[in-house]
Write a protein that holds these residues in place. Structure first.
Motif, PDB file in Angstrom:
ATOM      1  N   TYR A  85      -4.828  -7.195   1.699  1.00  0.00           N
ATOM      2  CA  TYR A  85      -5.381  -7.200   3.072  1.00  0.00           C
ATOM      3  C   TYR A  85      -6.464  -8.256   3.399  1.00  0.00           C
ATOM      4  CZ  TYR A  85      -3.031  -2.843   4.554  1.00  0.00           C
ATOM      5  OH  TYR A  85      -2.106  -1.937   4.820  1.00  0.00           O
ATOM      6  N   ASP A  95      -8.874   3.750   0.939  1.00  0.00           N
ATOM      7  CA  ASP A  95      -8.701   5.280   0.275  1.00  0.00           C
ATOM      8  C   ASP A  95      -9.676   5.562  -0.897  1.00  0.00           C
ATOM      9  OD1 ASP A  95      -8.044   7.654  -0.399  1.00  0.00           O
ATOM     10  OD2 ASP A  95      -6.273   7.242  -1.256  1.00  0.00           O
ATOM     11  N   HIS A 121      -1.735   3.940  -2.266  1.00  0.00           N
ATOM     12  CA  HIS A 121      -3.179   3.819  -2.092  1.00  0.00           C
ATOM     13  C   HIS A 121      -3.359   2.818  -1.055  1.00  0.00           C
ATOM     14  CE1 HIS A 121      -2.677   3.682  -6.751  1.00  0.00           C
ATOM     15  NE2 HIS A 121      -2.612   4.829  -6.295  1.00  0.00           N
ATOM     16  N   PRO A 122      -3.969   3.446   0.114  1.00  0.00           N
ATOM     17  CA  PRO A 122      -4.324   2.411   1.296  1.00  0.00           C
ATOM     18  C   PRO A 122      -5.551   1.873   0.930  1.00  0.00           C
ATOM     19  CG  PRO A 122      -3.867   4.955   1.977  1.00  0.00           C
ATOM     20  CD  PRO A 122      -3.882   4.860   0.307  1.00  0.00           C
ATOM     21  N   PRO A 123      -6.014   0.511   1.608  1.00  0.00           N
ATOM     22  CA  PRO A 123      -6.984  -0.050   1.313  1.00  0.00           C
ATOM     23  C   PRO A 123      -8.312   0.421   1.360  1.00  0.00           C
ATOM     24  CG  PRO A 123      -6.181  -0.746   3.502  1.00  0.00           C
ATOM     25  CD  PRO A 123      -5.313   0.346   2.866  1.00  0.00           C
ATOM     26  N   ARG A 138     -10.976   2.154  -4.957  1.00  0.00           N
ATOM     27  CA  ARG A 138     -10.099   1.553  -4.221  1.00  0.00           C
ATOM     28  C   ARG A 138      -9.157   0.707  -4.998  1.00  0.00           C
ATOM     29  NH1 ARG A 138     -14.263  -0.017   0.349  1.00  0.00           N
ATOM     30  NH2 ARG A 138     -15.135  -1.057  -1.406  1.00  0.00           N
ATOM     31  N   ASP A 139      -7.985   0.586  -4.601  1.00  0.00           N
ATOM     32  CA  ASP A 139      -7.048  -0.402  -5.222  1.00  0.00           C
ATOM     33  C   ASP A 139      -7.390  -2.026  -4.950  1.00  0.00           C
ATOM     34  OD1 ASP A 139      -4.642  -1.709  -6.273  1.00  0.00           O
ATOM     35  OD2 ASP A 139      -3.523   0.076  -6.085  1.00  0.00           O
ATOM     36  N   VAL A 155      -4.259  -3.673  -3.345  1.00  0.00           N
ATOM     37  CA  VAL A 155      -3.984  -3.714  -2.262  1.00  0.00           C
ATOM     38  C   VAL A 155      -5.020  -4.384  -1.254  1.00  0.00           C
ATOM     39  CG1 VAL A 155      -3.877  -1.729  -0.384  1.00  0.00           C
ATOM     40  CG2 VAL A 155      -2.740  -1.550  -2.657  1.00  0.00           C
ATOM     41  N   ARG A 156      -6.288  -4.382  -1.770  1.00  0.00           N
ATOM     42  CA  ARG A 156      -7.269  -4.941  -1.099  1.00  0.00           C
ATOM     43  C   ARG A 156      -7.138  -6.179  -0.896  1.00  0.00           C
ATOM     44  NH1 ARG A 156     -11.330  -1.740   0.790  1.00  0.00           N
ATOM     45  NH2 ARG A 156     -13.094  -3.532   0.667  1.00  0.00           N
ATOM     46  N   ALA A 209       0.744  -1.102  -0.009  1.00  0.00           N
ATOM     47  CA  ALA A 209       0.168   0.105  -0.018  1.00  0.00           C
ATOM     48  C   ALA A 209       0.945   1.243   0.221  1.00  0.00           C
ATOM     49  CB  ALA A 209      -0.916  -0.090   1.216  1.00  0.00           C
ATOM     50  N   LYS A 210       1.903   1.119   0.716  1.00  0.00           N
ATOM     51  CA  LYS A 210       2.815   2.222   0.876  1.00  0.00           C
ATOM     52  C   LYS A 210       3.538   2.551  -0.436  1.00  0.00           C
ATOM     53  CE  LYS A 210       6.641   4.409   3.576  1.00  0.00           C
ATOM     54  NZ  LYS A 210       7.499   4.190   4.718  1.00  0.00           N
TER      55      LYS A 210
END
Length: 332
Positions: free
Chosen positions: A124, A84, A80-82, A116-117, A120-121, A75-76
Motif C-alpha cells: 500500500y 488491521d 491481513h488488511p493494512p 500490522r503486516d 501488506v503495508r 491483503a486478501k
C-alpha cells in the motif's frame, strides 16, 4: 542482316524459340534488397533496448507497479488488511516488541509494533509513492514546460518577471519551504502533491528555458517565420517536439526525487497522515525498534532504495539512448 535459323527458320522464329526455352527466374531473383529507413526515435529505442541495466530497471518498475496494484489482493491472500491490529497479541512479545517473519501466520515480512503486516503495508505504501511521484512530476512538468516555453521564446518583461520569481524560489531551502507550507495547511495526499509541484517546477522551467533560447535561433524557426507561421504554431509545432527528449529524461530523474521528498515529509510526520501506510512513516516507526526488529527497517528501506535506483538508472539509459551522438554501445 537477319540471323539464319538452323533448319531454315527466320531470326524472329529463333528469338521466339529462345524465349520459350528460357528457364523462369526464381521468385525474388534479380530484385534489389529493400532499404528500410529508421526514424531517430526507433534508433534511440534500439539503443535503449541494448542497455541491459536500463531494461532491468524498467522491469523492476513494472513489477513494482503490479505489486502496488495488487495490494488489495495481497491483503486478501494473507488475511491481513493494512491497518488491521487484530494480531497485536499474536505478533508482539509480552514486552510489546514486534515479532519477525512468520510463515505459519502468513506474516512473510514480519509485523510492526501494532501487529500490522509489513508486506501488506509496503504494497500500500508503494501506491502512495508511485501516485506522488508520477502525479507530482506530471503537474510539475506541465507548469515548468509552459513557463519555460514562454520565458525562453518571448523574452522581454515576461522572461525578466518569471526568471526573477524562479530565482526567489530557488534561493529558499526546499525542505524548509515545504515544511512551512505543510505546517500552514493540513497534511494530506493532495497537499503533499501540491507542495512538491510548487518546489520542483522551477528546475524544469530553467532547463526548458535554456533549450528554447537556443532553438528559437535555429534555421527551421526562421523558415517558419518567413512562411508566415504564428508564434503559437512555432512553439507547439516546431520547438516543443524538439524538447521531448530532455523532458522524458528529466521526468524519469525527477520522479525518484519526488518519491524521496514525500518520504522525507512522512518520516518527519508531515506527510500523508497515519494510519495510511507510507514508506517514510514505516521507516520513522522503525527508528525505535530497529535494534530488535530489523525487518521493520530493512524491507521498507529496500523498497525505497530499489525504486529510486530503478528510476535513476532508467533516466540514465534514456539520456544515453536519446543522445544523437551516442552511437557507441552503451554501458559496455
Amino acid at each position: 542482316m537477319a540471323r539464319a535459323a538452323p533448319g531454315g527458320g527466320s531470326a524472329e522464329e529463333l528469338d521466339q524459340l529462345d524465349l520459350m526455352t528460357e528457364e523462369p527466374l526464381a521468385p525474388g531473383a534479380g530484385e534489389q534488397p529493400r532499404i528500410e529507413g529508421r526514424s531517430p526515435f526507433r534508433l534511440a529505442m534500439e539503443r535503449f533496448r541494448r542497455d541491459k541495466v536500463a531494461m532491468a530497471s524498467v522491469g523492476f518498475i513494472l513489477v513494482l507497479a503490479l505489486f502496488a496494484l495488487a495490494a488489495p489482493l495481497i491483503a486478501k491472500a494473507v488475511g491481513h488488511p493494512p491497518n488491521d491490529q487484530g494480531h497485536l497479541y499474536e505478533m508482539t512479545t509480552e514486552g510489546g516488541l514486534p515479532k519477525g517473519p512468520n510463515l505459519e501466520r502468513k506474516f512473510l515480512f514480519g509485523a510492526d509494533q501494532f501487529g500490522r503486516d509489513i508486506l501488506v503495508r509496503i504494497a500500500y505504501g508503494a501506491r502512495i509513492s508511485l501516485i506522488v511521484g508520477i502525479v507530482a512530476t506530471g503537474l510539475a512538468l506541465l507548469v515548468g514546460v509552459t513557463i519555460g516555453l514562454l520565458t525562453g521564446f518571448y523574452g522581454g518583461w515576461i522572461d525578466t518577471l518569471l526568471s526573477r520569481f524562479m530565482d526567489v524560489l530557488l534561493s529558499i531551502p526546499l525542505l524548509l519551504l515545504a515544511l512551512a507550507l505543510v505546517a500552514v495547511f493540513r497534511p494530506s495526499l493532495q497537499v503533499i502533491i501540491a507542495v512538491i509541484v510548487f518546489v520542483s517546477w522551477t528546475y524544469i522551467a530553467r532547463i526548458i528555458r535554456g533549450q528554447v533560447l537556443s532553438l528559437r535561433e535555429k534555421e527551421f524557426v526562421e523558415a517558419q517565420r518567413s512562411l508566415g507561421a504564428g508564434n503559437l504554431r512555432i512553439i507547439f509545432r516546431d520547438i516543443l517536439p524538439n524538447l521531448v527528449a530532455p523532458i522524458l529524461i528529466y521526468a524519469t530523474l525527477i520522479i525518484p526525487a519526488n518519491i524521496l521528498f514525500e518520504a522525507y515529509l512522512s518520516f518527519l510526520g508531515l506527510g500523508v497522515p497515519p494510519p495510511t501506510a507510507t514508506w517514510g512513516q514505516m521507516l520513522s516507526d522503525a527508528t525505535d525498534y530497529y535494534r530488535v526488529a530489523w525487518w521493520m527497517l530493512l524491507f521498507p528501506g529496500l523498497a525505497l532504495l530499489g525504486t529510486t535506483l530503478a528510476f535513476n538508472l532508467t533516466g540514465d539509459g534514456l539520456r544515453d539512448a536519446l543522445d544523437p551522438r551516442g552511437q557507441q554501445v552503451i554501458h559496455q
